[in-house]
Write an enzyme that holds these catalytic residues in place. Structure first.
Site, PDB file in Angstrom:
ATOM      1  CG  ASP A 161      74.528  36.464 -39.693  1.00 38.09           C
ATOM      2  OD1 ASP A 161      75.325  36.885 -38.841  1.00 38.09           O
ATOM      3  OD2 ASP A 161      73.349  36.152 -39.421  1.00 38.09           O
ATOM      4  CG  ASP A 186      69.932  39.069 -33.003  1.00 33.75           C
ATOM      5  OD1 ASP A 186      68.820  39.517 -33.326  1.00 33.75           O
ATOM      6  OD2 ASP A 186      70.845  38.888 -33.820  1.00 33.75           O
TER       7      ASP A 186
END
Length: 888
Positions: free
Chosen positions: A70, A481
Site C-alpha cells: 500500500d 505499526d
C-alpha cells in the site's frame, strides 16, 4: 496494520499530462556536476512489516509473480532464492506518492511486460496525480503515463481488485478502474495513453464515512476490479466478455459482451454488499464473487460467497458459513488453475480470534476450514505455522484460547494459488506474506505447512533512527505499526520488536551518548504508558509513568549521561524528569509540541524547536529560553541534532518551499545559526564516523543540493557534498530520519516511508552487518564452479541467473565474483548481491547474509542488463578472487 501516515512536507510538483513519459522519476539535473560515490544499498532486515493487499501470478509463465504494497512499492518473486526484489526504488522525492500501488497486472501474452497503477492518496495528502507505470523488462525499468485523477494505494478499499487488467487475447488492451467517481478507463496501446470508457454507466458510490471532511474515508471507492472471460476471444482479437466490479451495494457487478462497447448490470445479483473480488473459472463457466458489507481492509461485519454461471445466468450462494453467523466479510479469492473446481477464500476482517481460510474442491458446494473448534475455546488447525525466520510475528503475545500466536493473519485480502503448482499458495496479511508448498495435504487430511514467504519485501515506515557508538546494538529504529527493533546484526531478522510495553508505533527514541546502555523510546498505544526505558542497550525494557494528559508519543531526549530525560508528548506540554520517569515536572519557557533533543556532551543541556524558534535549557530541562537566532524555518517540518563530542554544536535541517528551507549550523549552543549557502533544501541531518584523516564527523542529509534531490555526505563540515545514492535508489520520501554509523566510516542509515530501513556502504567500506570492522572480507580459497544462464531476453535487455558453487574443501566467509562482457552489456539491477561495473568488467559481491558458503554448497543471484545489437554473448571466464572458476 493501519497505514495512514501523512507526510508533513511541501513538494513542488509539475502538472501531469495524459501521455507517455520516460521514467525520469528523479530530480532535475545539476547546473554544475556533483561529486558522487558508488554505494551498495541493502535493507536492515525485518522481513515484511506492512500490509500486502495484492499478489499476482502470471498465468502463462511459471514462477513469475508480483506483490504490491500500500505504501512500499511493488516486488517481483525470485524463485531461485525464494525472495522478493523491489521494483520501484527509482521513485523520487517529488513523486513519493507513486510508491503506493493500487493495482498490478502481469501481461499473459508477453510475460516480460508488467503494469502498475500507482498513487497513494486521492485526497490532498498526496499532491501528485495517479499514474500507470509500464515495463517491458519485468519491472527493472519503467515508463510512465500520468493520469488526470489520483489513485489510492493507501486508501480504504485498497485490498479489493485487481483494478488493472490486461486483455488475455489482445494484450495491447488494458482496463483500469478509477476511484473518486472517475469511472472506467481503457488503453488500446499497451498503457501508453488512456481514455475514459464513457459507455460505462456507474462510477460507484460507496464511501466508508461520508462525514469525513479530510476526504480520506469519504472518497468514493469507485471501480474495484476488472475480469476477462478469456474463452470469449481469440488470440489477437479483443475479449468479448468482461466483468467489472463497482463499489455500489445495489449494483456491484456489470458485464460487457461486446468488448467494452456496451455494459449492463448483471441480472439477479445480490444487493447490500460490495464485491471485493471477481474471479472467473472459464473451464467450468463460473464467475466467483467474494462479498463484504464494507470496503476493508479493516472493517467488514457480514459477507457472502456467490457463484454465477456465465452460460445460464444462475446465481448460487456458496457461502461456507451462514450469513447470520458471519462477523466478517470475504475478500481473498482464488481458483486452482490446474484443478478449476478447487477454490479458496478468506475471512479478511476476522480479527479475533484469527483470520480464516476456506477451501472447496467441488466448485463451492462444500467447504473445509483452515481451523475449527473442537470444544470451545479449543481449536484444531489443518496447518502448521513456522515463523522461525521472522520470530517477531508472534508479537511477543501469550493469548488465551481460542486466540493463538502467531496468528494466521488479519487483513487477508490477497490470496493466490500458483496457477502452475496446486501445492503452492501465498496470501498477504497486515504484516507479512505467508505461503505453503504442500497445500494439497489439506485435502488428504494432513497438515499443510505455512511459513513466511516475505524475504526481501521490506515494508515498514520509519520515524526515527539511532546508531549508538558502543554496545551490542548497531541500530535502534522507531517504526510505524510494529513499534521498532534493536538490530545487533543488520543482515538478520531481530527476534522481537520492542516490548514491555509494545507500542503500535514508536515516534521517537534516544540513547545517552556517554552511556549507550541507557535508551528511551516513546510511542502511541491505545491504552497504557507511552514511554519506556532500557538500561541494557535496548535488550530489555520497562515502562515509565505518563504525566497527565498524554495522548501520544511525541519526541524524547536522553541526557548525555542518562541521568535525566526531557519528553514532549502529544496531548500535553513538555516535561522533564530525573531517573526513569516515575514522576514528571512541567518544563517552563517552551511551548507544547516542541521537538526536543539533548546536547551530546553536557548532561544538563537540552534543546527544543517550535514554529521558527529555537529553545535552550541548561538546567536539565526545567526551564527553556528562546534563542535570539532568526531566519529559521517558520513551520514545524524541522529535524535537528547535536554533534557527539562537542558541546553546543547543533545542526538543523528543514523548512518548506514557500519559506526558509535548508541546513543551518550553530557552534554556540543555538544562540546563533549560520545557513549553509550550498544546500538549497534539507530535511534530515545525521552524523557518522569521520573520514580517514578528517577531524570532524561525517555529515549525512536527505537534501536538494546543486539542483539534485538525493542523499548526501560531507566529510568537511558541509563545505562540499557528495551524492551517495543514485536515480535507481531513491525510495520516495526519505525525510523522517538519517544517521551515520559512529563505528564504520561511510555507512549511513536512511529512513523510508514504506521501504523499511535502507543502509548504504561506500565502496571502501567492508560492509559488515554486525560487529563493525572495515577490513575486506577474506578471499575464498579452493575450487569453484559457475553456472550462467540467460533466462529472458528482449530487444534491448536481458535477465540472467548466476549460480556459484563452492567445490573446494573449506567454507567461504565472503565472496567476490568477477567476469567481463564481450558485447557491451551493462548490469542495470542485481538482486542477492551487490555489484560494480567498470567498462566491460563486472564484480558481484555477497549481500552479507549469503556470504558464508559451505563446501559443496551454492549461492545464487540474478540481474537484469541492457544490451545493444543482436548479440548477447555470455561470459567465458569467471574469477573468484584470483582463482578461475570452472564454467558449468
Amino acid at each position: 496494520m493501519r497505514r495512514t501516515r501523512i507526510l508533513v512536507a511541501a513538494f513542488s510538483l509539475a502538472a501531469g499530462l495524459l501521455a507517455g513519459t520516460p521514467p525520469a522519476l528523479a530530480t532535475a539535473t545539476s547546473a554544475a556536476p556533483l561529486a558522487a560515490d558508488t554505494y551498495t544499498w541493502k535493507n536492515a532486515r525485518i522481513d515484511g512489516g506492512g500490509f500486502v493487499p495484492g499478489i499476482v501470478f502470471n498465468r502463462t509463465e511459471k514462477n513469475l509473480a508480483y506483490a504490491r504494497t500500500d505504501i512500499g512499492g511493488a516486488y517481483r518473486w525470485q524463485q531461485s532464492t525464494k525472495t522478493w526484489t523491489p521494483l520501484l526504488d527509482s521513485v523520487g522525492w517529488n513523486e513519493w506518492g507513486h510508491t503506493g500501488v493500487v493495482s498490478l497486472a502481469s501481461d499473459p501474452v508477453q510475460p516480460d511486460k508488467v503494469y502498475a497503477a500507482v498513487g497513494t492518496y486521492t485526497n490532498s495528502w498526496d499532491p501528485t496525480g495517479g499514474a500507470v507505470l509500464r515495463s517491458a523488462d519485468r519491472g527493472a525499468s519503467w515508463q510512465k503515463t500520468d493520469l488526470p485523477f489520483k489513485l489510492g494505494g493507501n486508501m480504504p478499499g485498497r485490498g479489493m481488485g485487481e483494478r488493472l487488467a490486461v486483455d488475455p487475447n489482445r494484450d495491447s488492451v488494458l482496463y483500469l478502474g478509477a476511484p473518486s467517481g472517475k469511472g472506467l478507463w481503457r488503453s488500446t496501446d499497451s498503457g501508453v495513453t488512456w481514455s475514459q470508457v464513457t459507455s460505462f454507466p456507474n462510477p460507484g458510490n460507496y464511501q466508508q464515512d461520508p462525514t469525513d471532511t479530510s476526504g480520506y474515508a469519504s472518497d468514493n471507492q469507485g471501480i474495484v476490479w476488472v475480469t476477462f472471460d478469456e474463452s470469449t476471444g481469440t488470440s489477437g482479437s479483443a475479449t468479448k466478455t468482461i466483468y467489472v466490479g463497482v463499489a455500489d451495494k445495489d449494483n456491484a457487478v456489470y458485464r460487457s459482451t461486446d468488448a467494452g462497447a456496451t455494459w449492463t448490470r448483471l441480472a439477479g445479483q445480490p444487493t447490500g454488499y460490495l464485491a471485493h473480488k471477481g474471479v472467473l473459472d472459464a473451464v467450468n463457466g463460473y464467475l466467483y464473487l467474494a462479498y463484504s458489507d464494507k470496503g476493508g481492509p479493516y472493517d467488514g461485519g457480514k459477507g457472502r460467497l456467490m457463484r454465477y454461471a456465465t452460460a445460464t445466468g444462475t446465481w448460487t450462494d456458496i457461502s461456507p458459513v451462514a450469513e447470520a453467523d458471519t462477523y466478517y466479510g470475504f475478500s481473498g479469492l482464488t481458483v486452482d488453475r490446474q484443478h478449476p473446481s478447487t477454490l479458496m477464500a478468506t475471512a479478511y476482517s476476522s480479527w479475533w480470534p484469527d483470520t480464516q481460510l476456506f477451501r472447496s474442491t467441488d466448485s463451492g458446494a462444500t467447504w473445509t476450514k483452515a481451523w475449527d473448534y473442537t470444544s470451545y475455546p479449543n481449536r484444531v488447525n489443518r496447518y502448521t505455522l513456522d515463523v522461525s525466520s521472522s520470530p517477531w510475528l508472534t508479537f511477543g503475545a501469550n493469548p488465551s484460547p481460542p486466540e493463538q500466536t502467531p496468528k494466521l493473519g488479519w487483513m487477508t485480502e490477497a490470496l493466490e494459488i500458483d496457477p502452475f503448482d496446486s501445492a503452492r499458495m501465498m496470501f498477504g496479511t497486515g504484516a507479512t506474506v505467508y505461503g505453503t508448498e504442500d497445500l494439497t495435504k489439506w485435502d488428504s487430511g494432513g497438515q499443510f505447512s505455512l511459513k513466511p514467504m516475505v524475504r526481501g519485501l521490506e515494508e515498514t515506515a520509519v520515524n526515527d533512527l539511532a546508531a549508538p557508538p558502543s554496545g551490542d546494538a548497531r541500530l535502534f529504529s522507531a517504526l510505524g505499526d510494529i513499534g521498532g527493533f534493536r538490530h545487533t546484526d543488520l543482515t538478520s531478522v531481530p527476534s522481537m520488536m520492542y516490548t514491555s510495553p509494545t507500542f503500535t508505533s514508536t515516534t521517537s527514541l534516544d540513547f545517552a551518548e556517554s552511556n549507550p546502555n541507557t535508551v528511551v523510546r516513546v510511542g502511541d498505544l491505545d491504552s497504557g504508558p507511552h514511554i519506556a526505558f532500557s538500561t541494557d542497550n535496548g535488550a530489555n525494557w520497562f515502562a515509565g509513568q505518563d504525566p497527565s494528559g498524554v495522548s501520544g508519543g511525541g519526541t524524547v531526549a536522553a541526557a548525555a549521561d542518562g541521568s535525566r530525560f526531557v519528553w514532549s508528548p502529544a496531548g500535553t506540554g513538555v516535561r522533564h524528569t530525573t531517573g526513569f520517569g516515575t514522576s514528571w515536572a512541567e518544563s517552563a519557557g517552551i511551548p507544547a509540541g516542541a521537538i526536543v533533543e539533548s546536547d551530546r556532551v553536557d548532561a544538563k543541556t537540552f534543546y527544543g524547536f517550535k514554529s521558527g524558534k529555537f529553545y535552550v535549557s541548561t538546567d536539565g530541562g526545567a526551564t527553556f529560553t528562546a534563542s535570539s537566532a532568526t531566519g529559521l524555518p517558520s513551520g514545524d517540518s524541522v529535524r535537528f541534532k547535536a554533534l557527539p563530542g562537542t558541546k553546543g554544536d547543533v545542526w538543523l535541517a528543514g523548512g518548506a518551499a514557500d519559506g526558509a528551507y535548508g541546513l543551518w549550523h550553530s557552534t554556540d549552543g543555538g544562540a546563533s545559526f549560520t545557513r549553509l549557502a550550498n544546500v538549497e533544501q534539507a530535511d534530515t541531518i545525521g552524523f557518522g564516523k569521520a573520514a580517514p584523516g578528517a577531524s570532524y564527523q561525517t555529515l549525512y542529509t536527505s537534501a536538494k543540493i546543486g539542483g539534485v534531490r538525493g542523499v548526501f555526505r560531507s566529510t568537511d563540515k558541509g563545505a562540499s557534498w557528495t551524492r551517495i545514492n543514485d536515480d535507481a535508489h531513491q525510495w520516495g520520501w526519505t525525510g523522517a530520519a538519517i544517521t551515520g554509523d559512529p563505528r564504520v566510516y561511510g555507512r549511513v542509515y536512511v529512513s523510508t516511508n514504506g521501504r523499511g530501513i535502507v543502509y548504504g556502504d561506500t565502496g571502501g567500506t567492508g560492509g559488515d552487518g554486525g560487529g563493525g570492522g572495515t577490513d575486506p572480507a577474506p578471499v575464498p580459497t579452493g575450487a569453484c564452479t559457475v553456472g550462467y544462464k540467460v533466462t529472458h531476453q528482449w530487444a534491448d535487455g536481458f535477465q540472467a541467473d548466476v549460480q556459484l558453487t563452492n567445490t573446494g574443501s573449506s567454507a567461504w566467509n565472503g565472496w567476490s565474483l568477477t567476469w567481463s562482457f564481450a558485447d557491451g552489456q551493462k548490469v542495470t539491477q542485481m538482486w542477492n548481491a551487490g555489484y560494480t561495473q567498470s567498462g566491460a568488467t563486472v564484480t558481484a559481491k555477497d549481500a552479507g547474509w549469503n556470504g558464508t558458503v559451505a563446501a559443496g554448497s551454492s549461492v545464487a543471484f540474478g540481474f537484469t542488463g541492457s544490451r545493444s545489437g543482436t548479440t548477447n554473448t555470455g561470459p567465458v571466464s569467471f574469477k573468484l578472487g584470483d582463482r578461475t572458476c570452472t564454467v558449468a
